[in-house]
Write a protein that holds these residues in place. Structure first.
Motif, mmCIF file in Angstrom:
data_model
loop_
_atom_site.group_PDB
_atom_site.id
_atom_site.type_symbol
_atom_site.label_atom_id
_atom_site.label_comp_id
_atom_site.label_asym_id
_atom_site.label_seq_id
_atom_site.Cartn_x
_atom_site.Cartn_y
_atom_site.Cartn_z
ATOM 1 N N MET A 1 31.685 47.805 -87.988
ATOM 2 C CA MET A 1 31.530 47.154 -89.274
ATOM 3 C C MET A 1 32.330 45.848 -89.311
ATOM 4 S SD MET A 1 31.764 48.733 -93.172
ATOM 5 C CE MET A 1 32.929 49.957 -92.815
ATOM 6 N N ARG A 2 33.405 45.810 -88.565
ATOM 7 C CA ARG A 2 34.259 44.623 -88.546
ATOM 8 C C ARG A 2 33.499 43.403 -88.001
ATOM 9 N NH1 ARG A 2 39.408 45.310 -89.205
ATOM 10 N NH2 ARG A 2 39.347 47.396 -88.338
ATOM 11 N N ASN A 3 32.749 43.581 -86.921
ATOM 12 C CA ASN A 3 31.987 42.457 -86.353
ATOM 13 C C ASN A 3 30.849 42.024 -87.273
ATOM 14 O OD1 ASN A 3 33.579 42.268 -84.068
ATOM 15 N ND2 ASN A 3 32.334 43.726 -82.930
ATOM 16 N N ALA A 4 30.230 42.987 -87.945
ATOM 17 C CA ALA A 4 29.172 42.653 -88.903
ATOM 18 C C ALA A 4 29.748 41.833 -90.055
ATOM 19 C CB ALA A 4 28.513 43.929 -89.429
ATOM 20 N N LEU A 5 30.971 42.151 -90.460
ATOM 21 C CA LEU A 5 31.631 41.380 -91.518
ATOM 22 C C LEU A 5 31.887 39.944 -91.059
ATOM 23 C CD1 LEU A 5 33.003 41.131 -94.283
ATOM 24 C CD2 LEU A 5 35.101 41.989 -93.198
ATOM 25 N N ILE A 6 32.345 39.787 -89.838
ATOM 26 C CA ILE A 6 32.606 38.439 -89.320
ATOM 27 C C ILE A 6 31.314 37.626 -89.282
ATOM 28 C CG2 ILE A 6 33.281 37.135 -87.254
ATOM 29 C CD1 ILE A 6 35.307 39.450 -86.716
ATOM 30 N N ARG A 7 30.234 38.233 -88.787
ATOM 31 C CA ARG A 7 28.942 37.528 -88.732
ATOM 32 C C ARG A 7 28.487 37.125 -90.132
ATOM 33 N NH1 ARG A 7 28.027 41.569 -84.806
ATOM 34 N NH2 ARG A 7 27.009 42.897 -86.347
ATOM 35 N N TYR A 8 28.619 38.043 -91.083
ATOM 36 C CA TYR A 8 28.214 37.742 -92.454
ATOM 37 C C TYR A 8 29.060 36.619 -93.048
ATOM 38 C CZ TYR A 8 28.121 37.974 -97.483
ATOM 39 O OH TYR A 8 28.071 37.627 -98.795
ATOM 40 N N ARG A 9 30.360 36.671 -92.855
ATOM 41 C CA ARG A 9 31.251 35.657 -93.428
ATOM 42 C C ARG A 9 30.946 34.269 -92.873
ATOM 43 N NH1 ARG A 9 37.379 37.076 -93.703
ATOM 44 N NH2 ARG A 9 37.231 35.440 -95.265
ATOM 45 N N GLY A 61 25.430 45.402 -95.090
ATOM 46 C CA GLY A 61 25.189 46.333 -96.188
ATOM 47 C C GLY A 61 24.793 47.716 -95.714
ATOM 48 N N ARG A 62 24.031 47.787 -94.651
ATOM 49 C CA ARG A 62 23.654 49.085 -94.079
ATOM 50 C C ARG A 62 24.883 49.809 -93.549
ATOM 51 N NH1 ARG A 62 22.811 50.605 -89.030
ATOM 52 N NH2 ARG A 62 22.941 48.468 -88.262
ATOM 53 N N ARG A 63 25.740 49.084 -92.876
ATOM 54 C CA ARG A 63 26.947 49.690 -92.318
ATOM 55 C C ARG A 63 27.947 50.076 -93.408
ATOM 56 N NH1 ARG A 63 27.279 48.118 -86.650
ATOM 57 N NH2 ARG A 63 25.581 46.682 -86.202
ATOM 58 N N ALA A 64 28.019 49.276 -94.477
ATOM 59 C CA ALA A 64 28.970 49.527 -95.566
ATOM 60 C C ALA A 64 28.373 50.435 -96.644
ATOM 61 C CB ALA A 64 29.421 48.210 -96.187
ATOM 62 N N LEU A 71 22.811 44.204 -102.382
ATOM 63 C CA LEU A 71 22.211 43.333 -101.361
ATOM 64 C C LEU A 71 21.356 42.245 -101.997
ATOM 65 C CD1 LEU A 71 21.237 45.878 -98.587
ATOM 66 C CD2 LEU A 71 22.855 43.998 -98.400
ATOM 67 N N LEU A 72 20.635 42.582 -103.045
ATOM 68 C CA LEU A 72 19.816 41.584 -103.736
ATOM 69 C C LEU A 72 20.698 40.504 -104.362
ATOM 70 C CD1 LEU A 72 17.039 40.651 -104.780
ATOM 71 C CD2 LEU A 72 17.463 42.076 -106.788
ATOM 72 N N LEU A 73 21.805 40.904 -104.974
ATOM 73 C CA LEU A 73 22.715 39.936 -105.576
ATOM 74 C C LEU A 73 23.344 39.022 -104.530
ATOM 75 C CD1 LEU A 73 24.412 42.161 -108.306
ATOM 76 C CD2 LEU A 73 22.698 40.360 -108.638
ATOM 77 N N ILE A 74 23.689 39.594 -103.384
ATOM 78 C CA ILE A 74 24.250 38.785 -102.303
ATOM 79 C C ILE A 74 23.196 37.805 -101.786
ATOM 80 C CG2 ILE A 74 25.000 38.912 -99.889
ATOM 81 C CD1 ILE A 74 26.700 41.323 -100.713
ATOM 82 N N GLU A 88 30.763 36.287 -101.065
ATOM 83 C CA GLU A 88 31.446 36.571 -99.790
ATOM 84 C C GLU A 88 32.821 37.167 -100.042
ATOM 85 O OE1 GLU A 88 34.381 36.064 -96.855
ATOM 86 O OE2 GLU A 88 34.256 34.687 -98.546
ATOM 87 N N HIS A 89 33.538 36.654 -101.030
ATOM 88 C CA HIS A 89 34.873 37.165 -101.351
ATOM 89 C C HIS A 89 34.814 38.640 -101.727
ATOM 90 C CE1 HIS A 89 38.835 37.557 -103.146
ATOM 91 N NE2 HIS A 89 38.237 38.025 -104.246
ATOM 92 N N TYR A 90 33.903 39.003 -102.636
ATOM 93 C CA TYR A 90 33.813 40.395 -103.076
ATOM 94 C C TYR A 90 33.265 41.310 -101.987
ATOM 95 C CZ TYR A 90 35.253 39.105 -107.727
ATOM 96 O OH TYR A 90 35.988 38.660 -108.790
ATOM 97 N N ALA A 91 32.353 40.812 -101.178
ATOM 98 C CA ALA A 91 31.835 41.611 -100.064
ATOM 99 C C ALA A 91 32.946 41.886 -99.054
ATOM 100 C CB ALA A 91 30.671 40.886 -99.392
ATOM 101 N N THR A 92 33.734 40.873 -98.737
ATOM 102 C CA THR A 92 34.839 41.034 -97.798
ATOM 103 C C THR A 92 35.878 41.999 -98.342
ATOM 104 O OG1 THR A 92 34.499 38.831 -96.902
ATOM 105 C CG2 THR A 92 36.657 39.808 -96.542
ATOM 106 N N LYS A 93 36.179 41.880 -99.605
ATOM 107 C CA LYS A 93 37.156 42.767 -100.249
ATOM 108 C C LYS A 93 36.688 44.220 -100.160
ATOM 109 C CE LYS A 93 39.418 43.349 -104.724
ATOM 110 N NZ LYS A 93 39.508 42.837 -106.098
ATOM 111 N N ASP A 94 35.398 44.454 -100.433
ATOM 112 C CA ASP A 94 34.845 45.811 -100.375
ATOM 113 C C ASP A 94 34.882 46.371 -98.957
ATOM 114 O OD1 ASP A 94 33.223 48.075 -101.529
ATOM 115 O OD2 ASP A 94 31.800 47.318 -100.027
ATOM 116 N N VAL A 95 34.461 45.575 -97.995
ATOM 117 C CA VAL A 95 34.412 46.061 -96.614
ATOM 118 C C VAL A 95 35.816 46.307 -96.072
ATOM 119 C CG1 VAL A 95 33.765 45.444 -94.253
ATOM 120 C CG2 VAL A 95 32.168 45.072 -96.128
ATOM 121 N N LYS A 96 36.763 45.418 -96.375
ATOM 122 C CA LYS A 96 38.139 45.619 -95.911
ATOM 123 C C LYS A 96 38.739 46.876 -96.513
ATOM 124 C CE LYS A 96 39.411 41.003 -94.457
ATOM 125 N NZ LYS A 96 40.318 39.871 -94.612
#
Length: 118
Positions: A1-9, A61-64, A71-74, A88-96
């Protein structure tokens, strides 16, 4: 999930910056001074990279285990200047938070019983 977060960011920042350049620089150049070169270049790049943002957001989103609404809002955030960075800020906060929870409570290994009679 960490790499997916980096790609998304990375994609969120790139798409967000291109959208700001497109709206704050390209649109005034086109409609005030009649020069559409910035709109053409950044518009095409933004369009293609926006599709990659959608793909990376779905992957993350699938991984998290995000809802389809999230996902629609993002995805919609990539179409409004500056909102991409908020999403991106809220997605990162949630995944972390999920990564920290997973680190604090690692999944117990599954014990597989081998029954020689079956």
């Amino acid at each position: 999930m960490r790499n997916a977060l980096i790609r998304y960011r990375v994609m969120a920042y790139v798409v967000g910056v291109l959208l700001i350049v497109l709206t704050c620089v390209g649109m005034p150049l086109k409609y005030v001074w009649g020069n559409d070169s910035v709109v053409t270049a950044t518009g095409i790049a933004h369009g293609w990279l926006y599709m990659l943002l959608i793909i990376t957001a779905i992957d993350l989103g699938r991984r998290a285990r995000w809802s389809w609404l999230r996902l629609l809002l993002i995805a919609l955030a990539g179409t409004v200047p500056f909102v991409t960075f908020v999403a991106e800020h809220y997605a990162t906060k949630d995944v972390k938070a999920k990564l920290a929870e997973d680190a604090a409570h690692p999944a117990e290994p599954e014990i597989v019983s081998v029954d020689p009679q079956h």
